[in-house]
Design a protein around this motif. Sequence first.
Motif, PDB file in Angstrom:
ATOM      1  N   SER A   1       0.848  -1.179   0.000  1.00  0.00           N
ATOM      2  CA  SER A   1       0.000   0.000   0.000  1.00  0.00           C
ATOM      3  C   SER A   1       0.887   1.234   0.000  1.00  0.00           C
ATOM      4  N   ARG A   2       0.260   2.359  -0.269  1.00  0.00           N
ATOM      5  CA  ARG A   2       0.955   3.630  -0.297  1.00  0.00           C
ATOM      6  C   ARG A   2       0.797   4.286   1.075  1.00  0.00           C
ATOM      7  N   GLY A   3       1.862   4.875   1.593  1.00  0.00           N
ATOM      8  CA  GLY A   3       1.779   5.550   2.875  1.00  0.00           C
ATOM      9  C   GLY A   3       2.881   5.123   3.828  1.00  0.00           C
ATOM     10  N   TYR A   4       2.658   5.439   5.106  1.00  0.00           N
ATOM     11  CA  TYR A   4       3.640   5.163   6.159  1.00  0.00           C
ATOM     12  C   TYR A   4       3.927   3.668   6.263  1.00  0.00           C
ATOM     13  N   PHE A   5       5.187   3.335   6.560  1.00  0.00           N
ATOM     14  CA  PHE A   5       5.550   1.970   6.930  1.00  0.00           C
ATOM     15  C   PHE A   5       6.548   2.016   8.069  1.00  0.00           C
ATOM     16  N   GLY A   6       6.575   0.973   8.843  1.00  0.00           N
ATOM     17  CA  GLY A   6       7.568   0.784   9.891  1.00  0.00           C
ATOM     18  C   GLY A   6       8.107  -0.629   9.783  1.00  0.00           C
TER      19      GLY A   6
ATOM     20  N   VAL B   1       7.701 -11.720   1.982  1.00  0.00           N
ATOM     21  CA  VAL B   1       6.414 -12.402   1.853  1.00  0.00           C
ATOM     22  C   VAL B   1       5.357 -11.454   2.392  1.00  0.00           C
ATOM     23  N   TYR B   2       4.426 -11.033   1.531  1.00  0.00           N
ATOM     24  CA  TYR B   2       3.354 -10.135   1.940  1.00  0.00           C
ATOM     25  C   TYR B   2       2.313 -10.893   2.739  1.00  0.00           C
ATOM     26  N   LEU B   3       1.844 -10.268   3.801  1.00  0.00           N
ATOM     27  CA  LEU B   3       0.758 -10.783   4.618  1.00  0.00           C
ATOM     28  C   LEU B   3      -0.470  -9.916   4.360  1.00  0.00           C
ATOM     29  N   LYS B   4      -1.460  -9.957   5.203  1.00  0.00           N
ATOM     30  CA  LYS B   4      -2.658  -9.134   5.027  1.00  0.00           C
ATOM     31  C   LYS B   4      -2.406  -7.687   5.434  1.00  0.00           C
ATOM     32  N   ASN B   5      -3.181  -6.777   4.881  1.00  0.00           N
ATOM     33  CA  ASN B   5      -3.175  -5.348   5.220  1.00  0.00           C
ATOM     34  C   ASN B   5      -1.825  -4.672   5.010  1.00  0.00           C
ATOM     35  N   GLY B   6      -1.075  -5.063   3.975  1.00  0.00           N
ATOM     36  CA  GLY B   6       0.184  -4.416   3.653  1.00  0.00           C
ATOM     37  C   GLY B   6       1.354  -4.819   4.530  1.00  0.00           C
ATOM     38  N   ARG B   7       1.165  -5.732   5.442  1.00  0.00           N
ATOM     39  CA  ARG B   7       2.271  -6.190   6.289  1.00  0.00           C
ATOM     40  C   ARG B   7       3.114  -7.192   5.510  1.00  0.00           C
ATOM     41  N   MET B   8       4.359  -7.343   5.933  1.00  0.00           N
ATOM     42  CA  MET B   8       5.211  -8.341   5.295  1.00  0.00           C
ATOM     43  C   MET B   8       6.312  -8.805   6.237  1.00  0.00           C
ATOM     44  N   ILE B   9       6.805  -9.992   5.953  1.00  0.00           N
ATOM     45  CA  ILE B   9       7.972 -10.551   6.628  1.00  0.00           C
ATOM     46  C   ILE B   9       9.046 -10.685   5.559  1.00  0.00           C
ATOM     47  N   ASP B  10      10.283 -10.303   5.887  1.00  0.00           N
ATOM     48  CA  ASP B  10      11.350 -10.467   4.895  1.00  0.00           C
ATOM     49  C   ASP B  10      12.574 -11.130   5.519  1.00  0.00           C
ATOM     50  N   PHE B  11      13.310 -11.790   4.659  1.00  0.00           N
ATOM     51  CA  PHE B  11      14.550 -12.469   5.016  1.00  0.00           C
ATOM     52  C   PHE B  11      15.616 -11.903   4.094  1.00  0.00           C
ATOM     53  N   GLY B  12      16.694 -11.361   4.670  1.00  0.00           N
ATOM     54  CA  GLY B  12      17.681 -10.710   3.834  1.00  0.00           C
ATOM     55  C   GLY B  12      19.109 -10.994   4.254  1.00  0.00           C
ATOM     56  N   ALA B  13      20.004 -10.807   3.293  1.00  0.00           N
ATOM     57  CA  ALA B  13      21.438 -10.890   3.527  1.00  0.00           C
ATOM     58  C   ALA B  13      22.060  -9.604   3.020  1.00  0.00           C
ATOM     59  N   SER B  14      23.052  -9.104   3.753  1.00  0.00           N
ATOM     60  CA  SER B  14      23.677  -7.844   3.347  1.00  0.00           C
ATOM     61  C   SER B  14      25.159  -7.870   3.691  1.00  0.00           C
ATOM     62  N   ILE B  15      25.843  -6.866   3.194  1.00  0.00           N
ATOM     63  CA  ILE B  15      27.244  -6.633   3.546  1.00  0.00           C
ATOM     64  C   ILE B  15      27.282  -5.289   4.263  1.00  0.00           C
ATOM     65  N   TYR B  16      27.555  -5.319   5.561  1.00  0.00           N
ATOM     66  CA  TYR B  16      27.634  -4.105   6.369  1.00  0.00           C
ATOM     67  C   TYR B  16      29.087  -3.647   6.401  1.00  0.00           C
ATOM     68  N   LEU B  17      29.331  -2.367   6.088  1.00  0.00           N
ATOM     69  CA  LEU B  17      30.680  -1.803   6.142  1.00  0.00           C
ATOM     70  C   LEU B  17      30.639  -0.462   6.851  1.00  0.00           C
ATOM     71  N   ASP B  18      31.564  -0.241   7.785  1.00  0.00           N
ATOM     72  CA  ASP B  18      31.719   1.087   8.374  1.00  0.00           C
ATOM     73  C   ASP B  18      33.192   1.471   8.375  1.00  0.00           C
ATOM     74  N   ALA B  19      33.421   2.750   8.161  1.00  0.00           N
ATOM     75  CA  ALA B  19      34.781   3.285   8.123  1.00  0.00           C
ATOM     76  C   ALA B  19      34.874   4.410   9.141  1.00  0.00           C
ATOM     77  N   GLY B  20      35.781   4.281  10.071  1.00  0.00           N
ATOM     78  CA  GLY B  20      35.983   5.289  11.100  1.00  0.00           C
ATOM     79  C   GLY B  20      37.323   5.062  11.776  1.00  0.00           C
TER      80      GLY B  20
END
Length: 179
Positions: A26-31, A145-164
Amino acid sequence: MLMSLLLSLGGMVAAEGTAPQYRYGSRGYFGTARANVQTMSAFWFNDPAVGVDIINGYSFNPWFMLGGGVGFIYTCVPGEGAVRIPIYLHLRANVLDRKVTPFFALNLGGGFCKGYQHGFTNGAAEEPNGHYWFSCIEPQMGVAVYLKNGRMIDFGASIYLDAGRGLNGGLKFGIGFTW
């Protein structure tokens, strides 16, 4: 013809006052709340880490989301530990308007690290309670995976990098819930 083409491309234009209809999302706010496990590496050091992220933003259509996030990453160094607090801009693209969709996301920002800091061969000393500011980038991909009312569950992989204080980062795996 032109109006239906515009609706199918972005879903941002409505025909004669009607809202665009999407199969999912849906269009609008998400958290989003995410729980993560990852490795944090600095040169030859490889420490396990756990974290959480909270993201809030706006979903323009089923394919594009823009928001801001804050995270908490605890690096588990034997006998010591370090906490990272990244604050970032979150860009996300869902590939399909289907119940199951691949997605790509990018987090860009900076933050603060406090706690145990490894010594480096370039002259930086080991610090049991050091701190530094960093900039970070995190490209991510996964499946939602979309659930009802615009909700979803996701499974992800990423590469996190920080420089300091050198370049730190590693692989990150997470599960998230979006409302």
